[in-house]
Each structure stands twice: as C-alpha cells, then as structure tokens.
Design a protein around this motif. Structure first.
Motif, PDB file in Angstrom:
ATOM      1  N   GLN A  89       0.826  -1.199   0.000  1.00 21.69           N
ATOM      2  CA  GLN A  89       0.000   0.000   0.000  1.00 21.69           C
ATOM      3  C   GLN A  89       0.863   1.254   0.000  1.00 21.69           C
ATOM      4  N   ALA A  90       2.020   1.199   0.653  1.00 18.87           N
ATOM      5  CA  ALA A  90       2.899   2.360   0.690  1.00 18.87           C
ATOM      6  C   ALA A  90       3.557   2.588  -0.661  1.00 18.87           C
ATOM      7  N   ARG A  95      -5.260   2.124  -2.256  1.00 16.70           N
ATOM      8  CA  ARG A  95      -5.442   1.578  -0.905  1.00 16.70           C
ATOM      9  C   ARG A  95      -6.705   0.741  -0.868  1.00 16.70           C
ATOM     10  N   LEU A  96      -6.687  -0.319  -0.059  1.00  9.99           N
ATOM     11  CA  LEU A  96      -7.849  -1.185   0.133  1.00  9.99           C
ATOM     12  C   LEU A  96      -8.050  -1.413   1.615  1.00  9.99           C
ATOM     13  N   TRP A  97      -9.304  -1.386   2.065  1.00  7.34           N
ATOM     14  CA  TRP A  97      -9.601  -1.745   3.449  1.00  7.34           C
ATOM     15  C   TRP A  97     -11.057  -2.158   3.564  1.00  7.34           C
ATOM     16  N   VAL A 107     -12.084   0.729  -2.008  1.00  7.14           N
ATOM     17  CA  VAL A 107     -10.948   1.005  -2.879  1.00  7.14           C
ATOM     18  C   VAL A 107     -10.780   2.518  -2.926  1.00  7.14           C
ATOM     19  N   GLU A 108      -9.560   2.989  -2.731  1.00  7.60           N
ATOM     20  CA  GLU A 108      -9.307   4.424  -2.801  1.00  7.60           C
ATOM     21  C   GLU A 108      -8.039   4.692  -3.588  1.00  7.60           C
ATOM     22  N   ARG A 137     -12.863   6.941  -4.861  1.00 10.66           N
ATOM     23  CA  ARG A 137     -13.202   5.960  -3.815  1.00 10.66           C
ATOM     24  C   ARG A 137     -14.468   5.198  -4.187  1.00 10.66           C
ATOM     25  N   SER A 138     -14.482   3.904  -3.840  1.00 12.20           N
ATOM     26  CA  SER A 138     -15.655   3.079  -4.093  1.00 12.20           C
ATOM     27  C   SER A 138     -15.647   1.890  -3.139  1.00 12.20           C
ATOM     28  N   THR A 139     -16.844   1.398  -2.803  1.00 11.69           N
ATOM     29  CA  THR A 139     -16.968   0.185  -2.013  1.00 11.69           C
ATOM     30  C   THR A 139     -17.363  -0.953  -2.946  1.00 11.69           C
TER      31      THR A 139
END
Length: 169
Positions: A89-90, A95-97, A107-108, A137-139
């Motif tokens: 991620q770095a 990014r994912l969480w 997702v961002e 960003r999206s889910t």
C-alpha cells in the motif's frame, strides 16, 4: 585450451504487448552452476494481466568448445508474496480496506482519480468488473470464495494500479 562458459539463462514476462526481462543468470552470476531459489513479484516488473506469459530462454555465444546447459525446476505461481500488505500500500497509489475482507472492501486512489475497478483471481481471471470509483473511492460488494485476489484500477489516463486483497469468511 578450454573456452570459459558464457551461457546465459534469461527469464522474461510478457503481457501480450510488452516483454520485460526480470532476471538474467550468466557467467557473471555467482555461483553459475548451482540451483538457487528465486522469488519474483510480477507487479514489480509489469502490470499483471490475464494473458501473462513467463518466458525462459537460454543462449551460448561461444562458437565452439562446450555444451549449452540451463535448468528450471519447481516453477510455481502463487497468489501470496513475501511483501506485506502495508508495504504494498505504501508503494502504490491504491489503498484497500478492510484487508482481509469478508463481503465488502473500499478502494481508494490516493490521487483522487476515477477508475474502472476489476478483481482478478489467483490465475488472473477477471471475477468482478464494471465498478467505478467516484472521486477516487468506491466500495466493492462481493460474495467471493476465500482466497487472495488482485484488485486492478485503470484510470482514464491509462494508469494501472494494483493491490492484493485477502478474502475470508
């Protein structure tokens, strides 16, 4: 008089359009005539696709004097790598969480760009597609079996960002 070895073993990856050399083992490699373990992360060299090809080629530039030898043993593609999720991620703009995920993840894109989102399984097949980020960003809602997947975001500028997500129930 014996001619010193000048054999070369070259490993490459192709996505169907581009081919990149990922490792070369030649007379300058130490030690040349022994088995050695290598772990190569595809995304460090080329964006993973469903049509990837691994190419192993060998050559000998000597006119005469010795036999060409090369070997490849216990080759495997695995969905896991030794790099942690936080390190990945770095190093990317995606990014994912939560990661691992049960039935949804966010997702961002760090730059805020909109992108087409695809989820690929461990062999590179697209299992979810058509989702788009809004404002970066999206889910993603899913009912995927447990495993490791690759999330690929393709921006309107053609930039491809990838990140792994673990799914577990």
């Amino acid at each position: 008089m014996a001619i010193p070895p000048n054999d070369a073993l070259v490993f490459s990856l192709s996505d169907g359009n581009d081919t990149v050399v990922i490792r070369t083992i030649d007379a300058g490699s130490d030690p040349m005539s022994s088995w050695r373990f290598n772990s190569i992360r595809i995304a460090d060299h080329i964006a993973p696709t469903a049509t990837m090809r691994f190419i192993a080629s060998t050559s000998d530039d000597a006119d005469e004097g010795h036999i060409l030898e090369a070997g490849l043993d216990r080759f495997a593609l695995v969905p896991e790598a030794t790099t942690s999720v936080e390190e990945l991620q770095a190093s990317v703009g995606l990014r994912l969480w939560p990661n691992p995920s049960r039935n949804a993840f966010t997702v961002e894109l760090r730059n805020g760009d909109d992108a087409l989102i695809e989820v690929l399984d461990a062999v590179g097949r697209v299992v979810l597609t058509g989702m788009r980020t809004a404002g970066g960003r999206s889910t993603v809602q899913h009912e995927l079996p447990s495993g490791t997947y690759v999330v690929r975001a393709t921006t309107a500028k053609g930039e491809v960002l990838v990140q792994r997500v673990a799914v577990g129930g």
